[in-house]
Design a protein around this motif. Structure first.
Motif, PDB file in Angstrom:
ATOM      1  N   SER A 164       0.812  -1.213   0.000  1.00  0.00           N
ATOM      2  CA  SER A 164       0.000   0.000   0.000  1.00  0.00           C
ATOM      3  C   SER A 164       0.841   1.256   0.000  1.00  0.00           C
ATOM      4  O   SER A 164       0.453   2.267  -0.574  1.00  0.00           O
ATOM      5  CB  SER A 164      -0.927   0.011   1.210  1.00  0.00           C
ATOM      6  OG  SER A 164      -1.852  -1.032   1.118  1.00  0.00           O
TER       7      SER A 164
ATOM      8  N   ILE B  39       1.554   2.834  -3.347  1.00  0.00           N
ATOM      9  CA  ILE B  39       0.446   3.392  -4.108  1.00  0.00           C
ATOM     10  C   ILE B  39       0.428   4.906  -3.895  1.00  0.00           C
ATOM     11  O   ILE B  39       0.408   5.373  -2.762  1.00  0.00           O
ATOM     12  CB  ILE B  39      -0.895   2.768  -3.674  1.00  0.00           C
ATOM     13  CG1 ILE B  39      -0.891   1.264  -3.956  1.00  0.00           C
ATOM     14  CG2 ILE B  39      -2.061   3.429  -4.394  1.00  0.00           C
ATOM     15  CD1 ILE B  39      -2.097   0.521  -3.432  1.00  0.00           C
TER      16      ILE B  39
ATOM     17  N   LYS C 265      -4.873   6.491  -3.519  1.00  0.00           N
ATOM     18  CA  LYS C 265      -5.403   6.057  -2.222  1.00  0.00           C
ATOM     19  C   LYS C 265      -6.686   6.786  -1.837  1.00  0.00           C
ATOM     20  O   LYS C 265      -7.489   6.257  -1.083  1.00  0.00           O
ATOM     21  CB  LYS C 265      -4.359   6.267  -1.126  1.00  0.00           C
ATOM     22  CG  LYS C 265      -3.211   5.298  -1.186  1.00  0.00           C
ATOM     23  CD  LYS C 265      -2.244   5.559  -0.047  1.00  0.00           C
ATOM     24  CE  LYS C 265      -1.063   4.633  -0.097  1.00  0.00           C
ATOM     25  NZ  LYS C 265      -0.125   4.871   1.004  1.00  0.00           N
TER      26      LYS C 265
ATOM     27  N   GLN D 243      -1.511  -0.167 -10.020  1.00  0.00           N
ATOM     28  CA  GLN D 243      -1.661   0.495  -8.726  1.00  0.00           C
ATOM     29  C   GLN D 243      -3.147   0.691  -8.400  1.00  0.00           C
ATOM     30  O   GLN D 243      -3.571   0.463  -7.263  1.00  0.00           O
ATOM     31  CB  GLN D 243      -0.936   1.842  -8.738  1.00  0.00           C
ATOM     32  CG  GLN D 243       0.560   1.720  -8.803  1.00  0.00           C
ATOM     33  CD  GLN D 243       1.249   3.039  -9.092  1.00  0.00           C
ATOM     34  OE1 GLN D 243       0.674   3.944  -9.671  1.00  0.00           O
ATOM     35  NE2 GLN D 243       2.501   3.142  -8.661  1.00  0.00           N
TER      36      GLN D 243
ATOM     37  N   HIS E  82      -5.232  -0.948  -5.312  1.00  0.00           N
ATOM     38  CA  HIS E  82      -6.050  -0.107  -4.426  1.00  0.00           C
ATOM     39  C   HIS E  82      -7.462  -0.690  -4.291  1.00  0.00           C
ATOM     40  O   HIS E  82      -7.998  -0.795  -3.182  1.00  0.00           O
ATOM     41  CB  HIS E  82      -6.096   1.315  -4.987  1.00  0.00           C
ATOM     42  CG  HIS E  82      -7.074   2.214  -4.308  1.00  0.00           C
ATOM     43  ND1 HIS E  82      -6.953   2.600  -2.986  1.00  0.00           N
ATOM     44  CD2 HIS E  82      -8.211   2.809  -4.769  1.00  0.00           C
ATOM     45  CE1 HIS E  82      -7.973   3.393  -2.660  1.00  0.00           C
ATOM     46  NE2 HIS E  82      -8.735   3.534  -3.731  1.00  0.00           N
TER      47      HIS E  82
END
Length: 79
Positions: free
Chosen positions: A3, A6, A11, A48, A52
């Motif tokens: 995470s 990202i 996000k 990415q 997510h």
């Protein structure tokens, strides 16, 4: 992909926003006029976005599991 890898702008996207951006990227990648470097960048962004979305689904699944587990325990204690 973790995470932390990202970008922040991804996000903060909702599921719908991320899905729409993936759709736009796919349309760009289907264009035979795109150069290889741009295609690579677009593909990486799409991955990415996909990660997510996957993370958001995992979080929702945890919430549901927690809620149903709590609900089951409550029902058992009510009997």
């Amino acid at each position: 992909m973790k995470s932390k890898n990202i970008p922040g702008d991804i996000k903060t996207k909702t599921l719908k926003e991320a899905q729409n951006e993936i759709k736009e990227i796919l349309e760009k990648l289907e264009n035979t006029q795109i150069n290889l470097e741009d295609a690579k960048k677009q593909y990486e962004r799409m991955m990415q976005l996909n990660h997510h979305i996957h993370n958001q689904f995992k979080e929702k699944a945890k919430e549901i599991k927690k809620f149903t587990s709590h609900k089951s325990k409550k029902n058992l204690s009510d009997n």
